[in-house]
Design an enzyme around this catalytic site. Structure first.
Site, mmCIF file in Angstrom:
data_model
loop_
_atom_site.group_PDB
_atom_site.id
_atom_site.type_symbol
_atom_site.label_atom_id
_atom_site.label_comp_id
_atom_site.label_asym_id
_atom_site.label_seq_id
_atom_site.Cartn_x
_atom_site.Cartn_y
_atom_site.Cartn_z
ATOM 1 N N SER A 84 -19.336 -80.162 -23.087
ATOM 2 C CA SER A 84 -20.051 -78.913 -22.867
ATOM 3 C C SER A 84 -21.547 -79.150 -22.932
ATOM 4 C CB SER A 84 -19.633 -77.882 -23.909
ATOM 5 O OG SER A 84 -20.090 -78.297 -25.180
ATOM 6 N N LYS A 85 -22.283 -78.050 -22.788
ATOM 7 C CA LYS A 85 -23.747 -78.171 -22.698
ATOM 8 C C LYS A 85 -24.348 -78.890 -23.897
ATOM 9 C CE LYS A 85 -21.768 -74.967 -20.844
ATOM 10 N NZ LYS A 85 -20.534 -74.560 -21.519
ATOM 11 N N ARG A 86 -23.698 -78.733 -25.045
ATOM 12 C CA ARG A 86 -24.320 -79.343 -26.213
ATOM 13 C C ARG A 86 -24.170 -80.862 -26.256
ATOM 14 N NH1 ARG A 86 -20.876 -79.829 -30.131
ATOM 15 N NH2 ARG A 86 -18.732 -79.305 -29.659
ATOM 16 N N HIS A 87 -23.418 -81.427 -25.316
ATOM 17 C CA HIS A 87 -23.286 -82.872 -25.249
ATOM 18 C C HIS A 87 -24.353 -83.508 -24.366
ATOM 19 C CE1 HIS A 87 -19.074 -81.946 -26.474
ATOM 20 N NE2 HIS A 87 -19.354 -82.931 -27.265
ATOM 21 N N ALA A 88 -25.620 -83.286 -24.709
ATOM 22 C CA ALA A 88 -26.711 -83.859 -23.913
ATOM 23 C C ALA A 88 -26.475 -83.574 -22.432
ATOM 24 C CB ALA A 88 -26.818 -85.351 -24.178
#
Length: 526
Positions: free
Chosen positions: A254-258
């Site tokens: 998801s977006k939080r994975h860089a």
RNA sequence: GUCCCCAUAGUCUAACGGAUUAGGACACUGGGUUUUCAUCCCAGCGAUGGGGGUUCGACUCCCCCUGGGGGCACCA
């Protein structure tokens, strides 16, 4: 004659094309090309709230950039279009009507709130939350009453209450689901747009898809779809549910994975084929664990039975390594073309962003902090643009610099920190470099001596420079490092970089002398 | 919660019951080359989640446990 292979990639334009989607597209593409079949691109944009037109465009841009071309789809009309689901609404409505006529589906007047309440209760009782079928038996008068209340009906599919539905998956074998787990699901929303499972089935059937290759996360949806195929008298395609790609923490990407979007890798300066090659290895491999593939080779060697079943974690470090490897394998001319092409794209992006930033400024909605950030960003960008301008204006210099940075960059954007000092006359000295390499008592006199000897040099070449420096270290009873290191910092401002004498030659005698003077000046002021 | 899928080193994977010290790659560690960094070369570290079966023999087949992931939306 063997049936033609037809596969599809069906992204929904609710965000940038991400790594997982790209891998699904890649496997479909490889399967199609390997079997000389067709790849169909279909845009699943039925969610009017979340779908955005520019995401359709950017998804297609990303696919094109990766080199994953489609045979039918937007921009390539075939016999089974249109290829945007939003343009096929009447088709879904027609088939939904047909199912109602055949009593295989029914109108449902439940409100969002009623459904949530019912789900909540079932959860409380530790039951599988699913629709209880309360509208199945609505009488015509009840329907009229509900309509008069202003309620808009959705259409639900009647799931058989008993029995088992089997999914035959090429990778996982026969997977069984009991029908009672499913509950009647919506096929047409109250706004007359189709639900995913329904549109998917209608389109795959009508577009004559022979094999559905998609992410693992769709396996649980498949029995619903198979039930629909049966109800509609369509033959269902074959299924291959490929494992998902997870983030470094093992959770869904998801977006939080860089960086997860393909476009971000493009902006960073990855080579499209390096990304493709890396992605191919996520969930697929050859018996000998081969790492590098040419395009034709990959198409030839790809096969579904070598696809694994377990989820893979996206390892950006390995991708970086692979990209660096591809960069090192290129000749400098090809590398320059890539650099230049990449830079043009970045510039266009940057201009768009600047326009947007200026718009905010005009509206007055930027804080001073934001304005500062934008300012810094623009200055950085200007330096970069300047560098590329000089590159283009001086092909000879470029040809000298490229080989020096080639083994030192993993992605194109690395070039700025690797080569900026070639173009920037008034670079800043790295502070630790100054502390560790220049702040020594012997350095000023050393630099003066180097300066003197360079001026006396008959030829400004690598060998003569190196000879000079080595002799000097002997004359001064210094180690070579004690001579080379300060000189490097003086010429580049950094502690690391290309070979000292190689870079000095590229800079030229005059510039080298100027930089030494500049350093002496700087040291005087300390 | 429930249903489904999955399980070889930190990561990607190979070995489709039997030549194996369980192979390769990334990462990591050490060494060599080099003026630095990177490249390059050499070496090392490190895995079949646990427990039962089946079998002459299990990474491989079956069962249970554990762990992870996904679905269960008028999202796709």
């Amino acid at each position: 004659m063997k049936e033609e292979v037809r596969v599809r990639f069906a992204p929904s334009p609710t965000g940038e094309l991400h790594i997982g989607g790209a891998r699904t597209a890649l496997f479909n593409w490889l399967f199609a090309r390997h079997n000389e079949g067709k790849l169909i691109l279909r845009i699943e944009d039925t969610d009017v709230v979340r779908s955005r037109k520019n995401f359709s465009k950017s998804a297609m841009d990303s696919l094109r950039w990766l080199g994953l071309d489609w045979d039918e789809g937007p921009g390539k009309e075939g016999d089974y279009g249109p290829y945007f689901q939003s343009q096929r609404l009447s088709i879904y409505q027609k088939y939904a009507g047909k199912l109602i006529e055949e009593k295989k589906a029914y109108l449902c007047y439940c409100t969002q709130e009623e459904l949530e309440e019912s789900n909540r209760k079932m959860r409380a009782k530790n039951e599988l939350p699913r629709y209880d079928g309360r509208c199945r038996t609505l009488s015509p008068t009840q329907m009229v009453n509900l309509e008069e209340k202003g309620r808009l009906p959705s259409i639900r599919f009647k799931v058989p209450e008993k029995g088992i539905t089997y999914v035959e998956d090429l990778l996982r074998g026969k997977v069984s689901f009991s029908n009672e787990m499913m509950g009647d699901f919506i096929i047409l929303k109250s706004n007359k747009t189709p639900a995913f499972n329904f549109a998917n089935v209608i389109d795959d059937a009508l577009m004559r898809i022979t094999c559905v290759i998609r992410g693992d996360d769709h396996l649980s949806n498949t029995p619903r779809q198979i039930l629909l195929y049966k109800a509609l008298n369509f033959e269902n395609p074959q299924y291959v549910h490929i494992p998902m790609i997870l983030g470094k923490d093992g959770a869904k990407l998801s977006k939080r994975h860089a960086a997860t979007s393909v476009s971000s890798y493009r902006k960073e300066g990855y080579l499209p084929w390096a990304l493709v090659n890396y992605l191919a290895l996520l969930g697929w491999s050859t018996a000998d664990s081969q790492q590098f593939f040419e395009k034709e080779e990959l198409i030839e060697k790809f096969s579904l039975d070598k696809v694994g079943k377990s989820a893979a974690i996206f390892d950006s470090q390995k991708l970086e390594w692979m990209n660096g490897e591809y960069i090192r394998r290129m000749n400098w001319g090809g590398l320059w073309d890539r650099f230049d092409g990449w830079w043009r794209i970045i510039q266009v992006e940057q201009e768009k962003q600047e326009k947007r930033a200026n718009m905010f400024k005009e509206v007055g909605s930027t804080t001073t902090k934001m304005a500062e950030i934008i300012q810094v960003e623009q200055e950085k960008q200007e330096k970069r643009a300047n560098m590329f301008r000089q590159f283009r204006e001086d092909p000879d210099k470029m040809a000298e610099i490229i080989p020096l940075v080639q083994p030192r960059i993993k992605v194109f954007s690395d070039i700025f920190e690797q080569a900026d000092f070639f173009f920037e006359k008034d670079f800043n000295y790295d502070s630790t470099a100054v502390d560790r390499r220049l702040k020594k008592d012997y350095v000023p006199s050393l630099l003066k001596e180097i300066r003197k000897r360079i001026e006396q040099l008959s030829a400004f070449r690598e060998e003569t420079l190196e000879g000079m420096a080595r002799n000097l270290s002997k004359d001064f009873s210094l180690t070579t490092g004690q001579v080379f290191h300060p000189l490097r910092v003086s010429l580049t401002g950094k502690m690391k970089g290309p070979g000292l004498f190689e870079l000095a030659v590229v800079l030229g005698k005059k510039e080298v002398l100027r930089r030494i003077d500049r350093t002496l000046e700087m040291l005087r002021k300390l």
